[in-house]
Design a protein around this motif. Structure first.
Motif, PDB file in Angstrom:
ATOM      1  N   UNK A 171      20.706  91.646  87.704  1.00  0.00           N
ATOM      2  CA  UNK A 171      20.292  90.253  87.521  1.00  0.00           C
ATOM      3  C   UNK A 171      19.146  89.912  88.482  1.00  0.00           C
ATOM      4  N   UNK A 172      19.315  90.332  89.725  1.00  0.00           N
ATOM      5  CA  UNK A 172      18.301  90.006  90.730  1.00  0.00           C
ATOM      6  C   UNK A 172      16.956  90.621  90.375  1.00  0.00           C
ATOM      7  N   UNK A 173      16.982  91.901  89.986  1.00  0.00           N
ATOM      8  CA  UNK A 173      15.697  92.550  89.690  1.00  0.00           C
ATOM      9  C   UNK A 173      15.067  91.949  88.431  1.00  0.00           C
ATOM     10  N   UNK A 174      15.915  91.530  87.467  1.00  0.00           N
ATOM     11  CA  UNK A 174      15.380  90.861  86.282  1.00  0.00           C
ATOM     12  C   UNK A 174      14.721  89.535  86.661  1.00  0.00           C
ATOM     13  N   UNK A 175      15.393  88.831  87.563  1.00  0.00           N
ATOM     14  CA  UNK A 175      14.811  87.552  88.015  1.00  0.00           C
ATOM     15  C   UNK A 175      13.471  87.780  88.710  1.00  0.00           C
ATOM     16  N   UNK A 176      13.456  88.820  89.584  1.00  0.00           N
ATOM     17  CA  UNK A 176      12.219  89.121  90.316  1.00  0.00           C
ATOM     18  C   UNK A 176      11.095  89.454  89.338  1.00  0.00           C
ATOM     19  N   UNK A 177      11.451  90.094  88.248  1.00  0.00           N
ATOM     20  CA  UNK A 177      10.419  90.498  87.289  1.00  0.00           C
ATOM     21  C   UNK A 177       9.847  89.309  86.526  1.00  0.00           C
TER      22      UNK A 177
ATOM     23  N   UNK B 162      10.578  74.751  82.344  1.00  0.00           N
ATOM     24  CA  UNK B 162      10.699  76.017  81.595  1.00  0.00           C
ATOM     25  C   UNK B 162      12.102  76.613  81.695  1.00  0.00           C
ATOM     26  N   UNK B 163      13.075  75.736  81.736  1.00  0.00           N
ATOM     27  CA  UNK B 163      14.453  76.179  81.894  1.00  0.00           C
ATOM     28  C   UNK B 163      14.879  77.125  80.771  1.00  0.00           C
ATOM     29  N   UNK B 164      14.381  76.849  79.556  1.00  0.00           N
ATOM     30  CA  UNK B 164      14.824  77.584  78.377  1.00  0.00           C
ATOM     31  C   UNK B 164      14.615  79.096  78.534  1.00  0.00           C
ATOM     32  N   UNK B 165      13.530  79.484  79.208  1.00  0.00           N
ATOM     33  CA  UNK B 165      13.235  80.908  79.395  1.00  0.00           C
ATOM     34  C   UNK B 165      14.376  81.587  80.132  1.00  0.00           C
ATOM     35  N   UNK B 166      14.781  80.957  81.217  1.00  0.00           N
ATOM     36  CA  UNK B 166      15.862  81.520  82.016  1.00  0.00           C
ATOM     37  C   UNK B 166      17.163  81.507  81.216  1.00  0.00           C
ATOM     38  N   UNK B 167      17.407  80.389  80.562  1.00  0.00           N
ATOM     39  CA  UNK B 167      18.656  80.250  79.829  1.00  0.00           C
ATOM     40  C   UNK B 167      18.790  81.349  78.776  1.00  0.00           C
TER      41      UNK B 167
ATOM     42  N   UNK C 214       5.492  85.145  87.832  1.00  0.00           N
ATOM     43  CA  UNK C 214       5.500  83.959  88.702  1.00  0.00           C
ATOM     44  C   UNK C 214       6.252  82.760  88.133  1.00  0.00           C
ATOM     45  N   UNK C 215       6.877  82.872  86.998  1.00  0.00           N
ATOM     46  CA  UNK C 215       7.637  81.710  86.513  1.00  0.00           C
ATOM     47  C   UNK C 215       8.739  81.351  87.521  1.00  0.00           C
ATOM     48  N   UNK C 216       9.392  82.390  87.997  1.00  0.00           N
ATOM     49  CA  UNK C 216      10.418  82.160  89.016  1.00  0.00           C
ATOM     50  C   UNK C 216       9.727  82.122  90.369  1.00  0.00           C
ATOM     51  N   UNK C 217       9.939  81.030  91.069  1.00  0.00           N
ATOM     52  CA  UNK C 217       9.236  80.920  92.347  1.00  0.00           C
ATOM     53  C   UNK C 217      10.031  81.626  93.447  1.00  0.00           C
ATOM     54  N   UNK C 218      11.272  81.186  93.584  1.00  0.00           N
ATOM     55  CA  UNK C 218      12.130  81.824  94.593  1.00  0.00           C
ATOM     56  C   UNK C 218      13.518  82.040  94.001  1.00  0.00           C
ATOM     57  N   UNK C 219      14.155  83.008  94.547  1.00  0.00           N
ATOM     58  CA  UNK C 219      15.546  83.269  94.170  1.00  0.00           C
ATOM     59  C   UNK C 219      16.316  83.454  95.450  1.00  0.00           C
TER      60      UNK C 219
END
Lengths: 302, 259
Positions: free
Chosen positions: A85-91, A142-147, A94-99
């Motif tokens: 999950x973490x590596x997917x988030x990192x990938x 852009x919540x939908x992308x993550x969801x 730049x949509x994800x700013x911080x995790x």
């Protein structure tokens, strides 16, 4: 100008016009109370915003041992799943700013801090707290992308975006707040007019004194100061009245009623009230001084 | 009497219309100078004063006479800088009042005492309190007030009545209180606007004696009046106004000097 003389004049002026003095104190008191209450509501809403928008990041709650969601059928989340999950988030940068990862222990600490003083905090335990990834999006809409990418994945209990519901809530609160401020400002305007009128009456009823003062060469300050100080004293009285009512609001309404009834959020503390009181009193005195000075310029011309 | 006045006005030594010469101050002893002063009140066509030029020296006693509406009060108000002239210059106590900043006006007025027909006393203050008021409001220390007030009350002949209230006094006594209040700060100039207007002739004489005494101490006195008997009796300088014009300026004059 001798201060004893000025003070004697102020005392006489207030006493001679006792009903007016009383009217000014009450009006100033009521409008400053409203003004102060509006400031408290503002602080409360601000605090709620801080509190809630803190969570406006998307939260990816991970399965715990007791999670019931279908995606948690495999039991608590595993380290491998977490890594994935973490590596997917990192990938997704730049949509994800911080995790950041919040452990159950950290979640408990934060929970206890936020609900300090509430019975919820006292009863919470570590195993009730979910592990989670807190994701701050560069563009929170852009919540939908993550969801779509994460909800329903094994090991993930839920993906939440509190932003939408919060927005609606704060919009409503913002409306109330604006209404409160509008009423407070209308009251302050009435106060200014009342003070101006009081000064007009006072300067008229003492025109004999003031005309003699002008003739014998008293300075403008000497002539006007007693009137201005009278207005300031009445306004200060009203300010104290307002301060007491704010304290009463804090003690009886917030601490006794709201805080025990609504436990989903925190309420403003004494710090805010103590900050508001000097603002309220200062506003009252300042308005009185300005209103009196302007009126007296017109009615006590040298 | 009127005929006599005209004769004096026409005769050489007494008559002293000012010439147009206007450098100031020619004499340091000048305390009031009007230079081609015209005053038109707002919303009025007819000037209250028209091209008035007058010099008043230190220590003079001047009667300002003329019918109601002739401009006497406007003259006094210009001297006090309650109003400013529409044109011309007014000098009082060495200051050009047309250029004097508003915040300096109180200091000017401390050099001018003023007395009115209606006394203008504070009804809830005693005699001594009324006199002390004039000093309190300009910030004099209590110790000074305590020593000065009894002196001036003695000067105006009110010793023993310090603690009376104004409505326990006769008209003449009330005017004495007003004079004491005007004089307690030892002004250079005393302006009196019909000070005997509300008083019977006998009382008026007492008030005039008092003003004369104050004048002899060195105070310049300018008194607007309708009271012919008093003017005739005192034989002081007379300035007569008619519809805002200066029609007579005569030393040792009488009331009905000109028509």
């Amino acid at each position: 100008m001798r201060s004893s003389f000025v003070l004697a004049e102020v005392r006489n002026g207030l006493r001679r016009n006792l009903t007016m003095t009383f009217a000014v104190i009450v009006t100033v008191g009521v409008s400053l109370s409203l003004f102060g209450a509006a400031l408290l509501v503002r602080a409360q809403v601000g605090q709620m915003k801080d509190y809630w928008y803190d969570r406006v990041q998307v939260s990816i709650f991970l399965c715990g041992p007791v999670s019931e969601a279908p995606s948690c059928a495999g039991g608590a989340v595993t380290d491998v799943q977490k890594q994935q999950i973490l590596s997917d988030l990192e990938s997704l940068k730049p949509l994800v700013e911080t995790v950041y990862y919040e452990s159950q222990q950290q979640a408990l600490v934060r929970f206890k801090q936020q609900f300090k003083g509430s019975p919820l905090a006292a009863n919470a335990t570590v195993d009730q707290m979910p592990e989670s990834y807190r994701v701050k999006l560069k563009d929170p809409t852009k919540f939908a992308v993550i969801a779509s990418a994460f909800s329903g994945r094994p090991g993930i209990e839920d993906v939440q975006d509190q932003r939408q519901s919060l927005d609606r809530l704060f919009k409503a609160l913002g409306g109330l707040q604006a209404l409160g401020l509008a009423i407070a400002f209308a009251m302050l305007l009435v106060t200014v007019l009342l003070i101006a009128n009081t000064m007009r009456v006072a300067s008229f009823s003492r025109r004999r004194e003031t005309s003699i003062m002008r003739l014998v060469g008293a300075s403008n300050t000497a002539i006007r100061l007693p009137f201005v100080l009278e207005a300031a004293t009445s306004a200060f009285g009203g300010g104290v009245f307002a301060a007491l009512s704010l304290v009463a609001v804090k003690v009886f309404l917030i601490d006794h009623t709201l805080a025990t009834t609504f436990q989903f959020t925190t309420f403003i503390g004494w710090g805010v009230v103590l900050w508001t009181i000097p603002i309220v009193i200062g506003t009252g005195v300042l308005l009185a001084v300005v209103a009196a000075s302007i009126t007296l310029r017109r009615y006590l011309r040298v | 009497m009127a005929a006599f006045g005209r004769a004096v006005a026409a005769g050489f030594p007494g008559f002293r219309r000012l010439t147009a010469d206007s450098s100031f101050p020619r004499k340091s002893a000048l305390v009031i100078r009007f230079e081609n002063v015209t005053k038109v009140h707002k919303g009025q066509q007819r000037p209250a004063l028209r091209d008035i030029s007058v010099d008043i020296e230190k220590g003079e006693f001047v009667f300002l006479v003329g019918a109601s509406g002739s401009g006497k009060s406007t003259f006094l108000r210009l001297t006090l800088r309650e109003e400013r002239p529409t044109s011309g210059l007014v000098y009082v106590a060495g200051k050009d009042l047309t250029k004097l900043a508003g915040w300096k006006v109180p200091v000017l007025r401390r050099q001018i005492g003023t007395v009115f027909q209606d006394f203008r006393l504070l009804p809830n203050r005693t005699v001594a309190g009324n006199v002390a008021f004039a000093l309190e409001v300009i910030g004099k220390p209590a110790s000074e007030i305590a020593s000065v007030v009894p002196n001036v009350l003695e000067l105006v002949g009110l010793e023993g009545k310090e603690e009376r209230l104004p409505d326990q006094l006769s008209g003449g006594e009330q005017q004495r209180v007003a004079i004491a209040r005007a004089f307690v700060n030892r002004p250079q100039i005393l302006l009196a606007d019909e000070p005997t207007g509300n008083l019977d002739p006998e009382t008026s004489i007492g008030i005039m004696k008092l003003l004369d005494r104050i004048n002899r101490i060195g105070t310049t006195v300018v008194m607007a009046t309708h009271d012919a008997a008093i003017v005739d009796q005192m034989r002081k300088r007379v300035i007569e106004l008619d519809s805002g014009r200066l029609i007579r300026d005569q030393s040792r004059g009488v009331y009905g000097g000109a028509i």
